[in-house]
Design a protein around this motif. Structure first.
Motif, PDB file in Angstrom:
ATOM      1  N   GLN A 139       0.827  -1.222  -0.062  1.00 33.58           N
ATOM      2  CA  GLN A 139      -0.136  -0.104  -0.003  1.00 33.58           C
ATOM      3  C   GLN A 139       0.770   1.436  -0.221  1.00 33.58           C
ATOM      4  O   GLN A 139       2.053   1.295   0.436  1.00 33.58           O
ATOM      5  CB  GLN A 139      -0.885   0.064   1.237  1.00 33.58           C
ATOM      6  CG  GLN A 139      -1.721  -1.182   1.399  1.00 33.58           C
ATOM      7  CD  GLN A 139      -2.881  -1.034   0.327  1.00 33.58           C
ATOM      8  OE1 GLN A 139      -3.387  -0.206  -0.113  1.00 33.58           O
ATOM      9  NE2 GLN A 139      -2.983  -2.414  -0.263  1.00 33.58           N
TER      10      GLN A 139
ATOM     11  N   ALA B  36      -1.468   5.429   3.495  1.00 36.45           N
ATOM     12  CA  ALA B  36      -2.553   4.625   3.643  1.00 36.45           C
ATOM     13  C   ALA B  36      -2.129   3.520   4.687  1.00 36.45           C
ATOM     14  O   ALA B  36      -3.144   2.850   4.995  1.00 36.45           O
ATOM     15  CB  ALA B  36      -3.190   4.192   2.455  1.00 36.45           C
TER      16      ALA B  36
ATOM     17  N   LEU C  61      -3.918   3.469   8.288  1.00 38.13           N
ATOM     18  CA  LEU C  61      -5.278   3.364   7.969  1.00 38.13           C
ATOM     19  C   LEU C  61      -5.761   1.860   7.781  1.00 38.13           C
ATOM     20  O   LEU C  61      -6.852   1.399   8.329  1.00 38.13           O
ATOM     21  CB  LEU C  61      -5.937   4.183   7.003  1.00 38.13           C
ATOM     22  CG  LEU C  61      -5.996   5.847   7.379  1.00 38.13           C
ATOM     23  CD1 LEU C  61      -6.453   6.528   6.110  1.00 38.13           C
ATOM     24  CD2 LEU C  61      -6.963   6.022   8.564  1.00 38.13           C
ATOM     25  N   VAL C  62      -4.947   1.108   6.827  1.00 45.93           N
ATOM     26  CA  VAL C  62      -5.012  -0.311   6.271  1.00 45.93           C
ATOM     27  C   VAL C  62      -5.006  -1.153   7.638  1.00 45.93           C
ATOM     28  O   VAL C  62      -5.654  -1.999   7.816  1.00 45.93           O
ATOM     29  CB  VAL C  62      -4.076  -0.646   5.183  1.00 45.93           C
ATOM     30  CG1 VAL C  62      -4.475  -2.278   4.953  1.00 45.93           C
ATOM     31  CG2 VAL C  62      -4.754   0.107   3.898  1.00 45.93           C
TER      32      VAL C  62
ATOM     33  N   ILE D 203      -9.405   5.361   3.694  1.00 40.10           N
ATOM     34  CA  ILE D 203      -8.321   4.651   2.912  1.00 40.10           C
ATOM     35  C   ILE D 203      -8.547   5.145   1.463  1.00 40.10           C
ATOM     36  O   ILE D 203      -7.418   5.411   0.867  1.00 40.10           O
ATOM     37  CB  ILE D 203      -8.150   3.195   3.231  1.00 40.10           C
ATOM     38  CG1 ILE D 203      -7.922   2.814   4.593  1.00 40.10           C
ATOM     39  CG2 ILE D 203      -7.383   2.407   2.324  1.00 40.10           C
ATOM     40  CD1 ILE D 203      -8.433   1.456   4.923  1.00 40.10           C
TER      41      ILE D 203
ATOM     42  N   LYS E 280      -5.567   7.042  -0.697  1.00 38.98           N
ATOM     43  CA  LYS E 280      -5.000   6.483  -1.798  1.00 38.98           C
ATOM     44  C   LYS E 280      -5.085   7.448  -2.882  1.00 38.98           C
ATOM     45  O   LYS E 280      -4.275   7.432  -3.950  1.00 38.98           O
ATOM     46  CB  LYS E 280      -5.257   5.115  -1.788  1.00 38.98           C
ATOM     47  CG  LYS E 280      -4.839   4.132  -0.755  1.00 38.98           C
ATOM     48  CD  LYS E 280      -5.294   2.764  -0.746  1.00 38.98           C
ATOM     49  CE  LYS E 280      -4.575   1.923  -1.812  1.00 38.98           C
ATOM     50  NZ  LYS E 280      -5.064   0.496  -2.142  1.00 38.98           N
TER      51      LYS E 280
END
Lengths: 249, 249
Positions: free
Chosen positions: A174, A178, A181-182, A238, A242
């Motif tokens: 990622q 992000a 958050l993931v 997210i 992104k």
């Protein structure tokens, strides 16, 4: 249906009304702010809003079913004899739990073949998990409840393991902005999903009558709000993060 | 539930219906005209519309709860014995008051870290404030009402101080064309929020029975319309003005 006290009746009633308001507000947010994320993430946000829309519909039904079960007059509560319909929750979960997994997979933006494979596998396991839980939920017998709970826990644990290990590996792929958050979405999924099997076993742990009914109904409502609306906000964040870090916006 | 006169019943009934119409109209305005502001302000307008949408839902429930409490026939009013549900207001505020603060913070367009910090701090304080008010609201005892009112006033005053002092500082960083509107939003917030603790204490100031019920219900309804719909229009005007003065539109 077990008798509940006046206070318990109102607590459950207000919890259901709160859930209707939260799910409706979340749906409006996802549908309107879908245009704020890059096109690649819009399907994930559409599905996020569909999950809360389906949940709002079922909480309207659950609210009406709860109201039909009791008559409150001059500060006294009586049962009407109309049964509360537990099936609304399971019909809801049968639709929303596979979709919740799909929104998480879509926002990860894996390769098309990986997306398809993961969505099919986890979606099917989620549906089997919900179907195996239902015969236990409608039973008042502890042995029957434990049997179906155990069977339902098999797909539950496979999904949890897959998400926890599988998602950890793909966090590295990622964009750096992000990743936090993931990682949070992964923890919220595991944390909020664990609520359900715990709430399910409350009536088997010596909590009885109106206390069990209240604990189960309020417990599932809190779990649904966290796993659908709050989790959805994380998915949206997210997607927005992104979108910023990718050039095609 | 105290008995009310026929005139009081109709006044409250019509105030609730007015609130449903205003909240519905405001929601439609914010959702439709959201595309008229620059993308940076659209989330603020989405949330503005969600606040009035949640309020409309709760006024529909409040209206139905009021109707269920009384039977009006041939110019005579009788109580049915069905209790009015005060909880709808508090459930509404628990959701909408933090969101109102978020819409104000978002339209200011501070740095992402400042936005997050302010929204978290003020949102949490607002939720605590609402939760502390509820035990007082459902009590008929003046001492109990004063106790919870006082506790609730602590987060209330911290929020007011933060908005009044904190917003004043950031007015300087706003584009000149928007400064007057931001200043107005600050005053509308302080003015409309002060309505709530005043309405709360009316039954403790010698106003009793149906007069207290009517004053509280009409008072909260007016306060909700000012703090949600009128305040929302100000937020929209700030967003529109700032969109004009920024090049990215």
């Amino acid at each position: 249906m077990e008798p509940v006290s006046l206070g318990q009746f109102h607590l459950v009633h207000n919890a259901f009304s709160f859930a209707i308001a939260v799910m409706g507000a979340a749906t409006a947010f996802f549908f309107l702010n879908r245009s704020q994320v890059a096109p690649a993430y819009r399907t994930a946000i559409t599905i996020t809003g569909i999950v809360t829309l389906i949940a709002m519909y079922h909480y309207l039904r659950i609210f009406a079913s709860w109201e039909a079960g009791f008559a409150v007059l001059n500060g006294e509560i009586k049962q009407t004899g109309v049964a509360f319909n537990d099936a609304y929750r399971y019909v809801d979960w049968l639709l929303t739990v596979p979709l919740l997994l799909v929104e998480l997979i879509l926002v990860m933006r894996l390769s098309p073949s990986e997306t398809m494979a993961k969505a099919t596998k986890l979606g099917a396991l989620a549906a089997i998990m919900v179907l195996l839980g239902y015969p236990g939920e409608i039973s008042g017998d502890s042995g029957t409840r434990w049997l179906w709970w155990s069977l339902s826990m098999i797909p539950f644990l496979i999904i949890m393991f897959d998400l926890f290990v599988g998602l950890k590996a793909s966090i590295e792929s990622q964009p750096p902005a992000a990743r936090g958050l993931v990682s949070a979405a992964r923890w919220v999924t595991v944390f909020s999903w664990c609520f359900y099997p715990v709430v399910f076993v409350l009536p088997m742990l010596g909590i009885t009558g109106g206390n069990a009914t209240t604990a189960v109904q309020v417990g599932y409502t809190v779990a649904d709000i966290v796993s659908k609306a709050m989790f959805g906000v994380l998915i949206y964040m997210i997607a927005a993060r992104k979108s910023e870090s990718e050039p095609q916006h």
